[in-house]
Design a protein around this motif. Sequence first.
Motif, mmCIF file in Angstrom:
data_model
loop_
_atom_site.group_PDB
_atom_site.id
_atom_site.type_symbol
_atom_site.label_atom_id
_atom_site.label_comp_id
_atom_site.label_asym_id
_atom_site.label_seq_id
_atom_site.Cartn_x
_atom_site.Cartn_y
_atom_site.Cartn_z
ATOM 1 N N GLU A 3 2.503 77.692 70.072
ATOM 2 C CA GLU A 3 3.746 77.865 69.319
ATOM 3 C C GLU A 3 3.435 77.892 67.825
ATOM 4 O OE1 GLU A 3 7.685 78.478 68.490
ATOM 5 O OE2 GLU A 3 6.705 78.604 70.420
ATOM 6 N N THR A 4 2.574 77.054 67.351
ATOM 7 C CA THR A 4 2.183 76.997 65.952
ATOM 8 C C THR A 4 1.476 78.285 65.562
ATOM 9 O OG1 THR A 4 1.880 74.608 66.170
ATOM 10 C CG2 THR A 4 0.910 75.637 64.260
ATOM 11 N N GLU A 5 0.599 78.770 66.414
ATOM 12 C CA GLU A 5 -0.113 80.015 66.151
ATOM 13 C C GLU A 5 0.863 81.194 66.083
ATOM 14 O OE1 GLU A 5 -3.612 82.168 68.324
ATOM 15 O OE2 GLU A 5 -4.045 80.031 68.068
ATOM 16 N N ARG A 6 1.813 81.195 66.982
ATOM 17 C CA ARG A 6 2.811 82.263 66.985
ATOM 18 C C ARG A 6 3.630 82.208 65.699
ATOM 19 N NH1 ARG A 6 7.860 83.080 67.686
ATOM 20 N NH2 ARG A 6 8.449 80.977 68.275
ATOM 21 N N LYS A 7 4.015 81.029 65.243
ATOM 22 C CA LYS A 7 4.771 80.887 63.999
ATOM 23 C C LYS A 7 3.931 81.322 62.802
ATOM 24 C CE LYS A 7 8.152 77.467 65.281
ATOM 25 N NZ LYS A 7 8.785 76.201 64.965
ATOM 26 N N ILE A 8 2.643 80.992 62.810
ATOM 27 C CA ILE A 8 1.752 81.397 61.723
ATOM 28 C C ILE A 8 1.645 82.917 61.689
ATOM 29 C CG2 ILE A 8 -0.651 81.379 60.931
ATOM 30 C CD1 ILE A 8 -0.778 78.456 61.842
ATOM 31 N N GLN A 9 1.486 83.528 62.854
ATOM 32 C CA GLN A 9 1.411 84.985 62.923
ATOM 33 C C GLN A 9 2.730 85.619 62.458
ATOM 34 O OE1 GLN A 9 0.261 86.031 66.906
ATOM 35 N NE2 GLN A 9 -1.939 85.860 66.450
ATOM 36 N N GLN A 10 3.827 85.015 62.867
ATOM 37 C CA GLN A 10 5.139 85.508 62.450
ATOM 38 C C GLN A 10 5.278 85.407 60.938
ATOM 39 O OE1 GLN A 10 7.514 87.073 64.295
ATOM 40 N NE2 GLN A 10 8.596 87.404 62.340
ATOM 41 N N LEU A 11 4.864 84.254 60.362
ATOM 42 C CA LEU A 11 4.917 84.073 58.911
ATOM 43 C C LEU A 11 3.990 85.069 58.208
ATOM 44 C CD1 LEU A 11 5.037 80.173 58.601
ATOM 45 C CD2 LEU A 11 6.854 81.787 58.054
#
Length: 118
Positions: A3-11
Amino acid sequence: MAETERKIQQLDHDVTDIYGRLEEIGKWQAEHGKQLTDLQVSLRRFSATQMRYGNRLDELDAGIAGLGDQLKEMRVTQMRHENRFTEIDQRFDAQDEHLASQDRKLDLIMKALDISAN
């Protein structure tokens, strides 16, 4: 973690998108700046043309005022000529009267002498 990785990629994607849009805005601002510069040049040319027209109108106005003075002088000259023509006409009238008087006298003399005018 996913989830954190997905948020980082989204950011990261959002940041990349924001930079892309900022770059696009920068291009539009540069284009608008160029257009504003072109408008400023056109306005300067227009202003210079207006100033030349204003100067020319002032020159024409002064010329017309000069023509008014010349017309006044011409009218005065025409009045003097008219007066002279009137005087000459009166002299011709006097000569006509004198010649008519001479003609009558000649007719009387010819009649007294019994001479024919033919």
